[in-house]
Design an enzyme around this catalytic site. Structure first.
Site, short mmCIF file in Angstrom:
data_model
loop_
_atom_site.label_atom_id
_atom_site.label_comp_id
_atom_site.label_asym_id
_atom_site.label_seq_id
_atom_site.Cartn_x
_atom_site.Cartn_y
_atom_site.Cartn_z
N ASN A 9 -8.29 1.22 -10.58
CA ASN A 9 -8.41 1.11 -9.12
C ASN A 9 -8.36 2.53 -8.56
O ASN A 9 -7.29 3.12 -8.46
CB ASN A 9 -7.25 0.26 -8.58
CG ASN A 9 -7.26 0.17 -7.07
OD1 ASN A 9 -8.23 0.58 -6.42
ND2 ASN A 9 -6.20 -0.37 -6.49
N LYS A 11 -8.92 3.48 -5.61
CA LYS A 11 -8.48 3.54 -4.20
C LYS A 11 -9.40 4.49 -3.42
O LYS A 11 -10.59 4.59 -3.76
CB LYS A 11 -7.01 3.92 -4.11
CG LYS A 11 -6.14 3.04 -5.02
CD LYS A 11 -4.68 3.19 -4.80
CE LYS A 11 -3.93 2.31 -5.79
NZ LYS A 11 -2.50 2.27 -5.57
N HIS A 99 -4.77 -6.77 -2.78
CA HIS A 99 -3.94 -5.61 -3.16
C HIS A 99 -2.88 -5.40 -2.09
O HIS A 99 -3.14 -5.57 -0.89
CB HIS A 99 -4.82 -4.36 -3.31
CG HIS A 99 -4.07 -3.24 -3.96
ND1 HIS A 99 -3.18 -2.46 -3.25
CD2 HIS A 99 -4.03 -2.82 -5.25
CE1 HIS A 99 -2.65 -1.58 -4.09
NE2 HIS A 99 -3.14 -1.78 -5.31
N GLU A 101 -1.71 -2.84 -0.76
CA GLU A 101 -2.05 -1.87 0.30
C GLU A 101 -2.92 -2.53 1.36
O GLU A 101 -2.79 -2.24 2.56
CB GLU A 101 -2.75 -0.64 -0.32
CG GLU A 101 -1.76 0.23 -1.08
CD GLU A 101 -2.33 1.01 -2.25
OE1 GLU A 101 -3.57 1.17 -2.32
OE2 GLU A 101 -1.54 1.46 -3.09
N GLU A 171 1.69 -6.92 -9.53
CA GLU A 171 1.97 -5.53 -9.16
C GLU A 171 3.20 -5.48 -8.25
O GLU A 171 3.08 -5.68 -7.04
CB GLU A 171 0.79 -4.94 -8.40
CG GLU A 171 -0.49 -4.87 -9.19
CD GLU A 171 -1.40 -3.75 -8.70
OE1 GLU A 171 -1.71 -2.86 -9.48
OE2 GLU A 171 -1.76 -3.76 -7.51
N GLY A 177 2.43 3.50 -7.43
CA GLY A 177 2.33 4.90 -7.01
C GLY A 177 3.67 5.61 -6.92
O GLY A 177 3.76 6.71 -6.39
N SER A 217 2.42 2.02 -11.61
CA SER A 217 2.82 3.19 -12.41
C SER A 217 2.65 2.98 -13.91
O SER A 217 3.42 3.50 -14.72
CB SER A 217 4.25 3.62 -12.07
OG SER A 217 4.32 4.01 -10.71
P1 PGA Z 1 -0.53 3.00 -9.58
O1 PGA Z 1 -1.36 1.92 -8.70
O2 PGA Z 1 -0.98 2.82 -11.00
O3 PGA Z 1 -0.92 4.34 -9.02
O4 PGA Z 1 0.91 2.68 -9.40
C1 PGA Z 1 -1.62 0.65 -9.19
C2 PGA Z 1 -2.37 -0.14 -8.14
O5 PGA Z 1 -2.08 0.02 -6.95
O6 PGA Z 1 -3.25 -0.96 -8.46
#
Ligand code: PGA
Length: 257
Positions: A9, A11, A99, A101, A171, A177, A217
């Site tokens: 992803n 983003k 997601h 976000e 997640e 993140g 992460s």
């Molecule tokens: P990350 O993001 O691996 O940077 O924690 C995962 C995601 O948001 O899908």
């Protein structure tokens, strides 16, 4: 047999030359040699680069290109939005839906997410549906109920045939993140719980064939121990998917599972 999947992803990262460079590094890495029907790789680029990514990867049968979102209506006067059928028409095969976000910054509630899932399925896109709890829910130890509600309001509204096309990503929001990965035991607990919910709702066959990915992460160091868990069928990778070498390590650790 269910599929092991690693999904990137990106983003809102990478300008155009950087995006093309990253795609090419993936295509020229060990990744395409290791993919197969049961070891797939999905790359969710920003909308801007989707068509080019589809064209560049068209000779790699187990490498798929995904959008990070789609609109919940079929087409029309929704300035700045992208419809599932537009994605289908350029060769995109998957779409991330729900997601955290998008839920947090764009107020995407379960009702809208269900509409997005239906749009995606209607246009032959495979939804990669995300669920997961915020920190305060984890600290209150009510994360299982929280995830159960997220699923009950969305993918569990589908009929069994439609549900069999869904990929789930667990997640935990506190792990996204932040560098604070869920422990292997924490992740496995939730994945087993989700699979049990799917069994109760749709039966063992469908549950055993649903890929449940871990995200938050996940990186080149911790991926193999997460993917070794019985109910963890791969990962949804944010930050670490932006570095070609790290992403390759993550994919290769999944193909040995
Ligand atoms: P990350 O993001 O691996 O940077 O924690 C995962 C995601 O948001 O899908």
């Amino acid at each position: 047999m269910r599929k092991n999947i690693v999904a990137a992803n990106w983003k809102m990262n990478k300008n155009h030359p950087e995006a093309i460079e990253l795609i090419q590094s993936i295509l020229f890495s060990q990744i395409p040699k290791k993919t197969s029907t049961f070891h797939q790789v999905i790359i969710a680029t920003p909308y801007l680069y989707l068509r080019e990514a589809v064209l560049l990867s068209q000779d790699f049968p187990h490498l798929y290109i995904a959008a990070q979102n789609c609109h919940h209506q079929s087409m029309g006067a929704y300035t700045g939005e992208i419809a599932a059928q537009q994605l289908e028409s350029i060769g995109v095969t998957h779409v991330i839906i729900g997601h955290s976000e998008r839920r947090a910054y764009f107020n995407e509630i379960d009702e809208v997410l269900l509409q997005k899932i239906k749009q995606a399925l209607q246009h032959h896109l495979i939804p990669l549906f995300c669920c997961g709890e915020p920190l305060e829910i984890r600290e209150a130890n009510t994360h299982l109920e929280y995830i159960q509600t997220q699923l009950a309001n969305t993918v569990f509204q589908l009929n069994p045939k439609d549900f069999s096309n869904i990929i789930i990503a667990y997640e935990p929001i506190w792990a996204i993140g932040t560098g604070q990965t869920a422990t292997v035991a924490q992740a496995q607990e939730v994945h087993a719980f989700i699979r049990k919910l799917i069994t109760d709702k749709f039966g063992t066959d469908i549950a055993e064939n649903t890929s449940i990915l871990y995200g938050g992460s996940c990186n080149a160091q911790n991926a193999s121990s997460l993917f070794a868990q019985k109910d963890i069928d791969g990962g949804l990778i944010g930050g670490a998917s932006l570095i070609a070498k790290d992403f390759e390590t993550i994919v290769l650790s999944n193909t040995t599972q």
